[in-house]
Design a protein around this motif. Structure first.
Motif, PDB file in Angstrom:
ATOM      1  N   HIS A   8       0.861  -1.186   0.000  1.00  0.00           N
ATOM      2  CA  HIS A   8       0.000   0.000   0.000  1.00  0.00           C
ATOM      3  C   HIS A   8       0.897   1.235   0.000  1.00  0.00           C
ATOM      4  O   HIS A   8       1.602   1.506   0.985  1.00  0.00           O
ATOM      5  CB  HIS A   8      -0.891  -0.010   1.245  1.00  0.00           C
ATOM      6  N   ASP A  10       0.788   5.004   0.077  1.00  0.00           N
ATOM      7  CA  ASP A  10      -0.253   5.918   0.542  1.00  0.00           C
ATOM      8  C   ASP A  10       0.151   7.371   0.316  1.00  0.00           C
ATOM      9  O   ASP A  10       0.830   7.980   1.134  1.00  0.00           O
ATOM     10  CB  ASP A  10      -0.517   5.650   2.027  1.00  0.00           C
ATOM     11  N   ASP A  28      -2.105   0.561  -4.800  1.00  0.00           N
ATOM     12  CA  ASP A  28      -2.274  -0.684  -4.058  1.00  0.00           C
ATOM     13  C   ASP A  28      -1.915  -1.858  -4.962  1.00  0.00           C
ATOM     14  O   ASP A  28      -2.386  -1.942  -6.104  1.00  0.00           O
ATOM     15  CB  ASP A  28      -3.719  -0.855  -3.575  1.00  0.00           C
ATOM     16  N   CYS A  52      10.118   2.420  -1.326  1.00  0.00           N
ATOM     17  CA  CYS A  52       9.505   1.172  -0.843  1.00  0.00           C
ATOM     18  C   CYS A  52      10.493   0.286  -0.093  1.00  0.00           C
ATOM     19  O   CYS A  52      10.100  -0.423   0.839  1.00  0.00           O
ATOM     20  CB  CYS A  52       8.918   0.393  -2.016  1.00  0.00           C
ATOM     21  N   LYS A  62       3.288   7.368   3.203  1.00  0.00           N
ATOM     22  CA  LYS A  62       3.878   6.195   3.833  1.00  0.00           C
ATOM     23  C   LYS A  62       3.671   4.977   2.949  1.00  0.00           C
ATOM     24  O   LYS A  62       2.855   4.979   2.019  1.00  0.00           O
ATOM     25  CB  LYS A  62       3.255   5.959   5.208  1.00  0.00           C
ATOM     26  N   LEU A  64       3.187   0.654   3.265  1.00  0.00           N
ATOM     27  CA  LEU A  64       2.897  -0.460   4.157  1.00  0.00           C
ATOM     28  C   LEU A  64       2.979  -1.775   3.401  1.00  0.00           C
ATOM     29  O   LEU A  64       2.566  -1.869   2.239  1.00  0.00           O
ATOM     30  CB  LEU A  64       1.500  -0.335   4.778  1.00  0.00           C
ATOM     31  N   GLY A  67      -0.003  -4.353   5.812  1.00  0.00           N
ATOM     32  CA  GLY A  67      -0.445  -3.652   7.012  1.00  0.00           C
ATOM     33  C   GLY A  67       0.659  -3.172   7.922  1.00  0.00           C
ATOM     34  O   GLY A  67       0.405  -2.398   8.860  1.00  0.00           O
ATOM     35  N   THR A  68       1.913  -3.584   7.682  1.00  0.00           N
ATOM     36  CA  THR A  68       3.052  -3.165   8.499  1.00  0.00           C
ATOM     37  C   THR A  68       3.750  -1.992   7.824  1.00  0.00           C
ATOM     38  O   THR A  68       4.136  -2.084   6.655  1.00  0.00           O
ATOM     39  CB  THR A  68       4.059  -4.316   8.682  1.00  0.00           C
ATOM     40  N   GLU A  69       3.902  -0.894   8.540  1.00  0.00           N
ATOM     41  CA  GLU A  69       4.513   0.287   7.935  1.00  0.00           C
ATOM     42  C   GLU A  69       6.003   0.065   7.701  1.00  0.00           C
ATOM     43  O   GLU A  69       6.738  -0.381   8.587  1.00  0.00           O
ATOM     44  CB  GLU A  69       4.299   1.523   8.804  1.00  0.00           C
ATOM     45  N   LEU A  70       6.442   0.389   6.485  1.00  0.00           N
ATOM     46  CA  LEU A  70       7.847   0.270   6.116  1.00  0.00           C
ATOM     47  C   LEU A  70       8.593   1.587   6.242  1.00  0.00           C
ATOM     48  O   LEU A  70       9.817   1.594   6.385  1.00  0.00           O
ATOM     49  CB  LEU A  70       7.972  -0.235   4.669  1.00  0.00           C
ATOM     50  N   THR A  71       7.869   2.684   6.195  1.00  0.00           N
ATOM     51  CA  THR A  71       8.482   4.010   6.228  1.00  0.00           C
ATOM     52  C   THR A  71       9.313   4.178   7.495  1.00  0.00           C
ATOM     53  O   THR A  71       8.847   3.909   8.601  1.00  0.00           O
ATOM     54  CB  THR A  71       7.402   5.095   6.172  1.00  0.00           C
ATOM     55  N   ARG A  73      12.016   2.460   8.197  1.00  0.00           N
ATOM     56  CA  ARG A  73      12.815   1.261   8.460  1.00  0.00           C
ATOM     57  C   ARG A  73      14.017   1.219   7.518  1.00  0.00           C
ATOM     58  O   ARG A  73      13.977   1.718   6.397  1.00  0.00           O
ATOM     59  CB  ARG A  73      11.977  -0.005   8.278  1.00  0.00           C
TER      60      ARG A  73
END
Length: 254
Positions: A8, A10, A28, A52, A62, A64, A67-71, A73
């Motif tokens: 995702h 966003d 998406d 990404c 952001k 994801l 459902g887990t945010e990557l921003t 990391r």
């Protein structure tokens, strides 16, 4: 029922010194989809992939993964969460054999020195070695198992890197110009490998200038120009979109 969203993106923007490399990109990618991102040079395609995988942090928005945010990391953390990326230039261990390269990828959660110790201790007859051998054989590299990776042709180096990515069993495979610089025969062989990944249900995002590759593989296509999404849809919809044709004048003709 729609398949779950794996990636995702966003409303992502990225600015470099006042220049908008990406502007409000929203996208998406669903489970099992092969999604191509195309556009002229400077459209923001590689910048988007770098956002990404943690190589760049977005100015806004952001990203994801399931459902887990990557921003925010780091790249190795994102890789461990299940994102594998294949770069324009193959990234392999040139001084190791082909099968050792794949074994190293299978042990990717370990640090480099520890992985080398495991290789020297267990060798290519271990369970890891046998799995690596099968993966290479299944994808047409069985005849190169004990060759040094650095001695492979460009096309075989690319195929080796693809095997190294897929044995990590990623949730998402990101491909940045996977056939760049290849002769047509190597390009077609790479398409065949990617079709096998696609048929296995893998979720794939591919950036590619070669429209033969794009239309051979993509379920859906997003077109970027000037850092913005100008079109998105099925391959036949993109082929006939006048905005896409205009964006490719002087570059690629879709």
């Amino acid at each position: 029922m729609s398949k779950p969203i794996v990636l995702h993106i966003d409303h992502v923007s990225k600015t470099f010194g006042g220049l908008d490399a990406l502007s409000n990109v929203h996208l998406d990618i669903r489970e099992g989809e092969t999604h191509a991102i195309i556009g002229p040079n400077g459209a923001g395609k590689s910048t988007l992939l770098n956002v990404c995988v943690g190589g760049l942090e977005p100015t806004k928005g952001k990203v994801l993964l399931a459902g887990t945010e990557l921003t925010g990391r780091r790249p190795f953390e994102i890789n461990q969460l299940g994102v594998a990326r294949v770069f324009q230039t193959p990234e392999i261990f040139a001084d190791l054999t082909v099968v050792e390269n794949v074994m190293m990828a299978m042990l990717s959660h370990r640090d480099g020195a520890f992985r080398l110790r495991l290789l020297s201790r267990f060798g290519d007859r271990s369970e890891t070695g046998l799995r690596a051998t099968k993966a290479l054989t299944d994808l047409g590299l069985g005849g190169h198992l004990n060759h040094l990776a650095g001695a492979l042709s460009r096309g075989d180096k690319r195929r080796l890197e693809l095997v190294m990515s897929v044995v990590q069993q990623p949730k998402l495979l990101l491909l940045d110009e996977p056939t760049a610089g290849m002769a047509r025969a190597d390009t077609n062989a790479t398409i065949d490998i990617l079709r096998k990944f696609k048929e296995s249900g893998m979720t794939i995002v591919i950036i590619e200038h070669d429209m033969h590759v794009v239309f051979s593989l993509a379920d859906r296509i997003t077109v970027l120009a000037g850092g913005r999404v100008i079109a998105q849809g099925l391959p036949d919809e993109i082929k006939g979109n006048p905005k896409v044709v205009e964006a490719y004048l002087g570059e690629e003709q879709v």
